[in-house]
Design a protein around this motif. Structure first.
Motif, PDB file in Angstrom:
ATOM      1  N   LEU A 162       0.761  -1.323  -0.115  1.00 49.05           N
ATOM      2  CA  LEU A 162       0.174   0.136   0.141  1.00 49.05           C
ATOM      3  C   LEU A 162       0.784   1.316  -0.015  1.00 49.05           C
ATOM      4  CD1 LEU A 162      -2.918  -1.013   2.206  1.00 49.05           C
ATOM      5  CD2 LEU A 162      -2.804  -1.186   0.099  1.00 49.05           C
ATOM      6  N   TYR A 163       2.205   1.180  -0.462  1.00 50.23           N
ATOM      7  CA  TYR A 163       2.930   2.426  -0.622  1.00 50.23           C
ATOM      8  C   TYR A 163       2.312   3.563  -1.157  1.00 50.23           C
ATOM      9  CZ  TYR A 163       6.879   4.941  -1.688  1.00 50.23           C
ATOM     10  OH  TYR A 163       7.812   6.492  -1.720  1.00 50.23           O
ATOM     11  N   HIS A 164       1.451   3.384  -2.190  1.00 53.63           N
ATOM     12  CA  HIS A 164       0.729   4.314  -3.084  1.00 53.63           C
ATOM     13  C   HIS A 164      -0.730   4.377  -2.786  1.00 53.63           C
ATOM     14  CE1 HIS A 164       4.213   4.773  -5.941  1.00 53.63           C
ATOM     15  NE2 HIS A 164       4.263   3.462  -5.774  1.00 53.63           N
ATOM     16  N   TRP A 165      -1.073   4.064  -1.355  1.00 56.70           N
ATOM     17  CA  TRP A 165      -2.040   4.337  -0.813  1.00 56.70           C
ATOM     18  C   TRP A 165      -2.809   5.740  -0.992  1.00 56.70           C
ATOM     19  CZ3 TRP A 165      -6.349   1.405   1.339  1.00 56.70           C
ATOM     20  CH2 TRP A 165      -7.125   2.242   2.097  1.00 56.70           C
ATOM     21  N   GLY A 166      -2.145   6.734  -0.781  1.00 62.04           N
ATOM     22  CA  GLY A 166      -2.382   7.947  -0.750  1.00 62.04           C
ATOM     23  C   GLY A 166      -2.764   8.493  -2.033  1.00 62.04           C
ATOM     24  N   LYS A 167      -2.419   7.905  -2.965  1.00 59.46           N
ATOM     25  CA  LYS A 167      -2.810   8.578  -4.616  1.00 59.46           C
ATOM     26  C   LYS A 167      -4.085   8.030  -4.816  1.00 59.46           C
ATOM     27  CE  LYS A 167       1.982   8.642  -6.225  1.00 59.46           C
ATOM     28  NZ  LYS A 167       3.066   7.759  -7.290  1.00 59.46           N
ATOM     29  N   HIS A 168      -4.907   7.206  -4.074  1.00 57.73           N
ATOM     30  CA  HIS A 168      -6.249   6.762  -4.371  1.00 57.73           C
ATOM     31  C   HIS A 168      -7.382   7.712  -3.576  1.00 57.73           C
ATOM     32  CE1 HIS A 168      -3.707   3.163  -4.836  1.00 57.73           C
ATOM     33  NE2 HIS A 168      -4.716   2.702  -5.982  1.00 57.73           N
ATOM     34  N   SER A 169      -8.287   7.493  -4.696  1.00 56.64           N
ATOM     35  CA  SER A 169      -9.549   8.337  -3.856  1.00 56.64           C
ATOM     36  C   SER A 169     -10.077   7.625  -2.911  1.00 56.64           C
ATOM     37  CB  SER A 169     -10.570   8.859  -5.012  1.00 56.64           C
ATOM     38  OG  SER A 169     -11.129   7.469  -5.537  1.00 56.64           O
ATOM     39  N   GLN A 170     -11.160   8.095  -2.102  1.00 55.45           N
ATOM     40  CA  GLN A 170     -11.976   7.386  -0.889  1.00 55.45           C
ATOM     41  C   GLN A 170     -12.288   6.282  -1.959  1.00 55.45           C
ATOM     42  OE1 GLN A 170     -10.122   8.729   1.598  1.00 55.45           O
ATOM     43  NE2 GLN A 170     -11.891   7.597   2.444  1.00 55.45           N
ATOM     44  N   ASN A 171     -13.052   6.141  -2.874  1.00 58.01           N
ATOM     45  CA  ASN A 171     -13.855   5.285  -3.662  1.00 58.01           C
ATOM     46  C   ASN A 171     -12.852   3.931  -3.961  1.00 58.01           C
ATOM     47  OD1 ASN A 171     -16.125   3.700  -4.910  1.00 58.01           O
ATOM     48  ND2 ASN A 171     -15.027   4.288  -6.649  1.00 58.01           N
ATOM     49  N   GLU A 172     -11.517   4.328  -4.440  1.00 61.91           N
ATOM     50  CA  GLU A 172     -10.582   3.513  -4.961  1.00 61.91           C
ATOM     51  C   GLU A 172      -9.895   2.758  -3.600  1.00 61.91           C
ATOM     52  OE1 GLU A 172      -8.996   5.865  -8.874  1.00 61.91           O
ATOM     53  OE2 GLU A 172      -8.035   6.319  -6.715  1.00 61.91           O
ATOM     54  N   LYS A 173      -9.931   3.491  -2.569  1.00 58.91           N
ATOM     55  CA  LYS A 173      -9.614   2.815  -1.331  1.00 58.91           C
ATOM     56  C   LYS A 173     -10.474   1.796  -0.756  1.00 58.91           C
ATOM     57  CE  LYS A 173      -6.766   7.051   0.412  1.00 58.91           C
ATOM     58  NZ  LYS A 173      -6.888   8.088   1.525  1.00 58.91           N
ATOM     59  N   GLY A 174     -11.675   2.028  -1.020  1.00 60.22           N
ATOM     60  CA  GLY A 174     -12.561   1.137  -0.746  1.00 60.22           C
ATOM     61  C   GLY A 174     -12.390  -0.136  -1.850  1.00 60.22           C
ATOM     62  N   LYS A 175     -12.112   0.143  -2.765  1.00 58.45           N
ATOM     63  CA  LYS A 175     -12.014  -1.029  -3.753  1.00 58.45           C
ATOM     64  C   LYS A 175     -10.826  -1.942  -3.542  1.00 58.45           C
ATOM     65  CE  LYS A 175     -13.694   1.020  -7.854  1.00 58.45           C
ATOM     66  NZ  LYS A 175     -13.474   1.457  -9.385  1.00 58.45           N
ATOM     67  N   ILE A 176      -9.579  -0.979  -2.933  1.00 58.69           N
ATOM     68  CA  ILE A 176      -8.697  -1.900  -2.295  1.00 58.69           C
ATOM     69  C   ILE A 176      -9.021  -2.843  -1.103  1.00 58.69           C
ATOM     70  CG2 ILE A 176      -6.306  -1.712  -1.286  1.00 58.69           C
ATOM     71  CD1 ILE A 176      -5.743   0.734  -2.825  1.00 58.69           C
ATOM     72  N   CYS A 177      -9.509  -2.374  -0.267  1.00 61.05           N
ATOM     73  CA  CYS A 177     -10.137  -2.946   0.843  1.00 61.05           C
ATOM     74  C   CYS A 177     -11.097  -4.169   0.404  1.00 61.05           C
ATOM     75  CB  CYS A 177     -10.817  -2.158   2.010  1.00 61.05           C
ATOM     76  SG  CYS A 177      -9.636  -0.858   2.811  1.00 61.05           S
ATOM     77  N   LEU A 178     -12.077  -3.921  -0.179  1.00 58.65           N
ATOM     78  CA  LEU A 178     -12.672  -5.089  -0.821  1.00 58.65           C
ATOM     79  C   LEU A 178     -11.783  -5.906  -1.581  1.00 58.65           C
ATOM     80  CD1 LEU A 178     -15.417  -6.494  -1.245  1.00 58.65           C
ATOM     81  CD2 LEU A 178     -15.584  -4.917  -3.469  1.00 58.65           C
ATOM     82  N   GLN A 179     -11.078  -5.900  -2.259  1.00 54.82           N
ATOM     83  CA  GLN A 179     -10.264  -6.915  -3.190  1.00 54.82           C
ATOM     84  C   GLN A 179      -9.252  -7.526  -2.094  1.00 54.82           C
ATOM     85  OE1 GLN A 179      -8.258  -4.929  -6.433  1.00 54.82           O
ATOM     86  NE2 GLN A 179     -10.610  -3.854  -6.961  1.00 54.82           N
ATOM     87  N   ALA A 180      -8.893  -6.766  -0.790  1.00 53.15           N
ATOM     88  CA  ALA A 180      -8.038  -7.709  -0.066  1.00 53.15           C
ATOM     89  C   ALA A 180      -8.782  -8.639   0.710  1.00 53.15           C
ATOM     90  CB  ALA A 180      -7.346  -6.490   1.064  1.00 53.15           C
ATOM     91  N   ILE A 181      -9.892  -8.198   0.991  1.00 50.68           N
ATOM     92  CA  ILE A 181     -10.938  -9.283   1.826  1.00 50.68           C
ATOM     93  C   ILE A 181     -11.136 -10.587   0.913  1.00 50.68           C
ATOM     94  CG2 ILE A 181     -13.398  -9.567   2.673  1.00 50.68           C
ATOM     95  CD1 ILE A 181     -13.307  -6.568   3.433  1.00 50.68           C
ATOM     96  N   GLN A 182     -11.190 -10.108  -0.348  1.00 51.36           N
ATOM     97  CA  GLN A 182     -11.531 -11.360  -1.217  1.00 51.36           C
ATOM     98  C   GLN A 182     -10.049 -12.213  -1.437  1.00 51.36           C
ATOM     99  OE1 GLN A 182     -12.927  -8.718  -4.499  1.00 51.36           O
ATOM    100  NE2 GLN A 182     -15.070  -9.183  -4.067  1.00 51.36           N
ATOM    101  N   CYS A 183      -9.121 -11.526  -1.217  1.00 46.91           N
ATOM    102  CA  CYS A 183      -7.815 -12.277  -1.636  1.00 46.91           C
ATOM    103  C   CYS A 183      -7.600 -13.076  -0.408  1.00 46.91           C
ATOM    104  CB  CYS A 183      -6.548 -11.085  -1.625  1.00 46.91           C
ATOM    105  SG  CYS A 183      -6.403 -10.448  -2.950  1.00 46.91           S
ATOM    106  N   TYR A 184      -8.162 -12.651   0.904  1.00 45.48           N
ATOM    107  CA  TYR A 184      -8.206 -13.618   1.980  1.00 45.48           C
ATOM    108  C   TYR A 184      -9.023 -14.427   2.012  1.00 45.48           C
ATOM    109  CZ  TYR A 184      -9.490 -15.234   6.497  1.00 45.48           C
ATOM    110  OH  TYR A 184      -9.847 -15.934   7.763  1.00 45.48           O
ATOM    111  N   GLY A 185     -10.259 -14.550   1.236  1.00 41.86           N
ATOM    112  CA  GLY A 185     -11.237 -15.440   1.008  1.00 41.86           C
ATOM    113  C   GLY A 185     -10.593 -16.546  -0.036  1.00 41.86           C
ATOM    114  N   LEU A 186      -9.944 -16.279  -0.980  1.00 46.29           N
ATOM    115  CA  LEU A 186      -9.235 -17.275  -2.143  1.00 46.29           C
ATOM    116  C   LEU A 186      -8.344 -17.698  -1.243  1.00 46.29           C
ATOM    117  CD1 LEU A 186      -8.944 -14.786  -5.107  1.00 46.29           C
ATOM    118  CD2 LEU A 186      -9.852 -16.961  -5.144  1.00 46.29           C
TER     119      LEU A 186
END
Length: 370
Positions: A105-129
């Motif tokens: 997440l080095y480039h976390w700050g370059k994302h909008s709030q909506n994009e940050k939400g996508k990262i978190c959702l995809q991280a949860i899905q990675c855990y599930g996988l």
């Protein structure tokens, strides 16, 4: 590569268990019942015990439904009532050294709030996988700040959330070399890379604007810190176009190749969505277009049968095919009709381009969108 289900299976066999059941209907619809049971046992939610009467539901060690068994999974609140056969410690002591999968997440700050939400959702899905193959605990998120912790709705205690740089995390784990999944890499991911102890699979979404080509910069930061980096890309039929760009889907492709032994094209197809398939179709269809001039007007025509050919390796539906045709201003005709057009037309070079020229006005009636 061995999965948690394989570890569970081995533990059962060593106790003389060839089939295992459950006292409830909980696992009846499970797609991978041994993996799901193993996860429950690994996290201490239950154990396999010996029961006095055969269960109604049971599965053999290949996961097939069989008649009842005297061995069953029970939740932790019931374990003391029975003789324990396999519990958490039996799995922990047999666990292989699975690789780490890191979201940087080095480039976390370059994302909008909506994009940050996508990262978190995809991280949860990675855990599930990862739970579908291993334990889920193989996931690590580096450069994780308080905002990520607040937005992440998954079980933080079951993954590694690391505040500092990825390089520091790797050194603490004793890892000196990683595979970085980078669409701009020169080399393609292969079986030779599956010996790596860590894979960096992303941390960036919507890679336009200020985030363009930021993945290579992650590799540069690691190399400056003394970490060896293998930059690898995932391709579909030799091209990155059409490969899913979501973090969880990239992870899914790696797991299907690494664990299930599938080829890259097959793994990409299984993790692909129609959106990604249309990206590739937009690139492929113009290659097959035949240019016709009818009374001075140009028509670009492709064979309708191309849908059948591309749907074998792109996850497209008929409506996706039609949508791309309209976007590209292409016309699809049956192959036999194109042969007829070729018979009544003449090949000519106009301004350096090849055309089939029809002089009959009625020929224009043969061109229509399907």
């Amino acid at each position: 590569m061995e999965t948690l289900a394989d570890v569970f299976r081995d533990a059962l066999r060593k106790r003389g268990v060839e089939r295992v059941g459950a006292l409830s209907k909980r696992f009846r619809k499970s797609r991978n019942v041994l993996q799901d049971m193993a996860i429950e046992v690994f996290y201490g939610k239950g154990a396999v015990v010996r029961v006095p009467e055969k269960t109604v539901f049971a599965w053999d060690l290949s996961g097939r439904r069989v008649e009842g068994s005297h061995y069953a999974y029970v939740p932790s609140c019931m374990v003391r009532k029975f003789e324990t056969v396999v519990e958490k410690e039996d799995l922990v002591e047999r666990l292989p050294e699975w690789p780490r999968f890191i979201i940087d997440l080095y480039h976390w700050g370059k994302h909008s709030q909506n994009e940050k939400g996508k990262i978190c959702l995809q991280a949860i899905q990675c855990y599930g996988l990862l739970r579908d193959y291993f334990t889920g605990g193989e996931l690590a998120v580096t450069w994780a700040n308080d905002e990520f912790r607040r937005m992440y709705n998954g079980p933080l205690d079951r993954i590694t959330v690391y505040d500092g740089p990825t390089s520091e995390f790797l050194r603490e784990e004793g890892i000196g070399e990683v595979v970085l999944l980078d669409p701009w890499a020169d080399e393609v991911l292969s079986e030779k890379d599956f010996d790596a102890k860590a894979f960096i699979i992303g941390g960036i979404v919507d890679t336009g604007g200020t985030k363009k080509k930021t993945t290579p910069k992650i590799g540069e930061e690691l190399e400056r810190a003394g970490i060896r980096v293998r930059r690898r890309k995932i391709v579909l039929k030799g091209d990155v176009v059409g490969v899913p760009d979501r973090i969880n889907r990239i992870l899914g492709i790696i797991l299907k190749m690494m664990v299930e032994g599938k080829g890259m094209d097959e793994a990409v197809y299984e993790m692909q969505e129609p959106l990604h398939a249309r990206w590739r179709l937009r690139k492929e269809l113009p290659k097959h277009a035949i240019h016709y001039k009818v009374d001075g007007r140009t028509y670009r025509i492709v064979e309708k049968e191309l849908f059948d050919e591309y749907s074998k390796w792109l996850k497209i539906r008929w409506e996706d095919f039609v949508k791309v045709l309209r976007e590209l201003d292409l016309i699809a005709l049956e192959r036999k009709r194109i042969h007829h057009l070729n018979k009544i037309s003449n090949a000519r070079i106009i301004n350096g381009k090849a055309y089939r020229v029809l002089l009959l006005k009625k020929a224009a009636m043969l061109c229509y969108n399907c």
